[in-house]
Write an enzyme that holds these catalytic residues in place. Sequence first.
Site, PDB file in Angstrom:
ATOM      1  N   LYS A 133     -48.045 -42.186  25.173  1.00 60.87           N
ATOM      2  CA  LYS A 133     -46.807 -42.485  24.444  1.00 60.87           C
ATOM      3  C   LYS A 133     -46.685 -43.988  24.184  1.00 60.87           C
ATOM      4  O   LYS A 133     -46.418 -44.409  23.063  1.00 60.87           O
ATOM      5  CB  LYS A 133     -45.612 -41.975  25.272  1.00 60.87           C
ATOM      6  CG  LYS A 133     -44.266 -42.117  24.601  1.00 60.87           C
ATOM      7  CD  LYS A 133     -43.309 -41.044  25.068  1.00 60.87           C
ATOM      8  CE  LYS A 133     -42.686 -41.312  26.418  1.00 60.87           C
ATOM      9  NZ  LYS A 133     -41.634 -42.340  26.382  1.00 60.87           N
ATOM     10  N   SER A 134     -46.888 -44.792  25.215  1.00 61.95           N
ATOM     11  CA  SER A 134     -46.755 -46.247  25.054  1.00 61.95           C
ATOM     12  C   SER A 134     -47.707 -46.762  23.981  1.00 61.95           C
ATOM     13  O   SER A 134     -47.343 -47.579  23.135  1.00 61.95           O
ATOM     14  CB  SER A 134     -47.091 -46.949  26.370  1.00 61.95           C
ATOM     15  OG  SER A 134     -46.127 -46.667  27.341  1.00 61.95           O
ATOM     16  N   ARG A 164     -28.341 -46.851  28.092  1.00 64.48           N
ATOM     17  CA  ARG A 164     -29.377 -47.653  28.765  1.00 64.48           C
ATOM     18  C   ARG A 164     -29.229 -49.150  28.470  1.00 64.48           C
ATOM     19  O   ARG A 164     -28.761 -49.537  27.400  1.00 64.48           O
ATOM     20  CB  ARG A 164     -30.755 -47.117  28.383  1.00 64.48           C
ATOM     21  CG  ARG A 164     -30.916 -45.687  28.883  1.00 64.48           C
ATOM     22  CD  ARG A 164     -32.265 -45.125  28.592  1.00 64.48           C
ATOM     23  NE  ARG A 164     -33.312 -45.830  29.318  1.00 64.48           N
ATOM     24  CZ  ARG A 164     -34.606 -45.611  29.124  1.00 64.48           C
ATOM     25  NH1 ARG A 164     -34.996 -44.720  28.232  1.00 64.48           N
ATOM     26  NH2 ARG A 164     -35.502 -46.278  29.810  1.00 64.48           N
ATOM     27  N   ASP A 169     -43.116 -44.369  35.879  1.00 58.68           N
ATOM     28  CA  ASP A 169     -42.672 -43.101  35.278  1.00 58.68           C
ATOM     29  C   ASP A 169     -43.125 -41.881  36.076  1.00 58.68           C
ATOM     30  O   ASP A 169     -42.753 -40.753  35.741  1.00 58.68           O
ATOM     31  CB  ASP A 169     -43.211 -42.982  33.849  1.00 58.68           C
ATOM     32  CG  ASP A 169     -42.539 -43.978  32.908  1.00 58.68           C
ATOM     33  OD1 ASP A 169     -41.414 -44.426  33.218  1.00 58.68           O
ATOM     34  OD2 ASP A 169     -43.138 -44.308  31.868  1.00 58.68           O
ATOM     35  N   ARG A 226     -32.959 -41.574  37.769  1.00 65.13           N
ATOM     36  CA  ARG A 226     -33.969 -40.664  38.347  1.00 65.13           C
ATOM     37  C   ARG A 226     -33.905 -40.576  39.868  1.00 65.13           C
ATOM     38  O   ARG A 226     -34.372 -39.594  40.442  1.00 65.13           O
ATOM     39  CB  ARG A 226     -35.376 -41.083  37.895  1.00 65.13           C
ATOM     40  CG  ARG A 226     -35.618 -40.725  36.447  1.00 65.13           C
ATOM     41  CD  ARG A 226     -37.017 -41.046  35.981  1.00 65.13           C
ATOM     42  NE  ARG A 226     -37.180 -40.535  34.629  1.00 65.13           N
ATOM     43  CZ  ARG A 226     -38.074 -40.971  33.760  1.00 65.13           C
ATOM     44  NH1 ARG A 226     -38.916 -41.932  34.103  1.00 65.13           N
ATOM     45  NH2 ARG A 226     -38.150 -40.446  32.556  1.00 65.13           N
TER      46      ARG A 226
HETATM   47  C1  S3P Z   1     -42.897 -48.432  28.740  1.00 59.96           C
HETATM   48  C2  S3P Z   1     -42.594 -49.185  29.834  1.00 59.96           C
HETATM   49  C3  S3P Z   1     -41.831 -48.647  30.982  1.00 59.96           C
HETATM   50  C4  S3P Z   1     -41.831 -47.129  31.020  1.00 59.96           C
HETATM   51  C5  S3P Z   1     -41.553 -46.535  29.677  1.00 59.96           C
HETATM   52  C6  S3P Z   1     -42.562 -47.001  28.646  1.00 59.96           C
HETATM   53  C7  S3P Z   1     -43.612 -49.073  27.629  1.00 59.96           C
HETATM   54  O1  S3P Z   1     -40.501 -49.101  30.870  1.00 59.96           O
HETATM   55  O2  S3P Z   1     -40.879 -46.668  31.941  1.00 59.96           O
HETATM   56  O3  S3P Z   1     -41.596 -45.128  29.755  1.00 59.96           O
HETATM   57  O4  S3P Z   1     -44.140 -48.362  26.750  1.00 59.96           O
HETATM   58  O5  S3P Z   1     -43.667 -50.315  27.615  1.00 59.96           O
HETATM   59  P1  S3P Z   1     -40.077 -50.524  31.486  1.00 59.96           P
HETATM   60  O6  S3P Z   1     -41.069 -51.472  31.010  1.00 59.96           O
HETATM   61  O7  S3P Z   1     -38.726 -50.838  30.991  1.00 59.96           O
HETATM   62  O8  S3P Z   1     -40.127 -50.295  32.983  1.00 59.96           O
END
Ligand code: S3P
Length: 456
Positions: A44-45, A145, A338, A369
């Site tokens: 996803k990222s 958020r 996550d 969570r």
């Molecule tokens: C992500 C970073 C994380 C993660 C999120 C995706 C990203 O969040 O929890 O699901 O794609 O950079 P944080 O960087 O705010 O912890």
Amino acid sequence: MPTIVNGGMWIQKQKRVKNSAMAETFIIQPGGKLTGTLKVPGDKSISHRAIMLGAIAEGTTKIYGFLEAEDTLATLAAFKAMGVRIDRPATGEVIIRGAGKRGLQEPASELYLGNSGTSMRLLSGLLAGQLFDVVLTGDASLSRRPMQRVTEPLATMGAKIECDKEGTPPVRIQGGHPLKGITYDLPIPSAQVKSALLLAGLYAEGETRINEKGVLRDHTERMLEAFGYPVEYGKGHARLVGGGELQAQSITVPGDISSATFFIIGACIAEGSDLILENVGMNPTRDGVIRILRRMGAKIEILREYRAGNEPVADLRIQPSPLKGIVIPEEYVPLAIDEFPAIFIAAACAEGTTVLRGASEMRVKESDRIHVMQQGLAALNVDAKALPDGMVITGGGVQSGTIDSQGDHRIAMAFAMAGLRAKGEIHILNCENVKTSFPEFVDLASESGLKIKTAS
Ligand code: S3P
């Protein structure tokens, strides 16, 4: 009511929130085992970042293995709304005709980003230096958020950006304010904040340098490098100089280790399992779940290691083994941020006590969570004590019960896997948001052996 000016037009500062789709329940029959060979969907990222950088690059970018889920499609739709031509010739394939760094156009309306915190935070950075105004909104969960963590440092760079007085969406950006690079010590361990500032830094005069405490995911840095943009990173910092261009690329997205986690943990806890997961992203800033599970005694074998562009990947084989409770090293927390909902299920099935500290960021994810997992574990008779920044779980197995996932995709999928070791049926409410990251979850889980059905 405060307002900002948009080219002579006044935007009312009101919270517009869309409601989520019809509630879906997962019903899990107890027992079963996970077997076979499967591929989890794209990361996803990385999928978000591939769209973002492809959209502002020069030339045509091709993405393979793109995650077709609500969150990443929200990013894709946002760039279409800003005039970028994006085609999807086949499942997982995306072709982006890059608009160049200055080629995005003012969208006709606000950009609605659904449940996706990554879209909102990274877009805040990328759009802070544009010449047009834009408003970013999200669903009920995203609207709660924290966004100040990005708007404040972006304002320090010179952006005209604001969120609600509670620090929550919508995020409103007024275009045409030049940015200056900054050196910023991240006060919280957030790769999203780091990434937002690096993306803003592309448009800023001079150097943007981000210092991080501990190790945060580095997909933005790796992908900038892949797009030919000079970036220096590693050892707790990332830096780049604004003003350069990005060159279109061919990007192959590895499978998402966060999605793989549910299957890894399912196979670890269910007797008789033997599961092969192919093409799992193994970026060392994301593999905390493997390190933690191995410390707990998990049997996870790396069958083959290879690369998808700038990202390491591997095929994994997972077999069940007796797990023991551990104190999770705090330096692993950002590497598995996550994955804790699923790790808590492993802890509930382990012998002894597992302690997590230093994870207060879990409270500001798609749900709180720590709270939602504690409630769910308690509903299954698991001894789980919530801490302000973590959890203490004493293993002993899981009973049957009904859990409310509170619309949090990862909590729904984590409790689904608990069914493999439950003493009776588990009902999980409000699972519709599993589509935000893993639309194929129910099909893949049931093909692998989880006794899962859905009801609405
Ligand atoms: C992500 C970073 C994380 C993660 C999120 C995706 C990203 O969040 O929890 O699901 O794609 O950079 P944080 O960087 O705010 O912890």
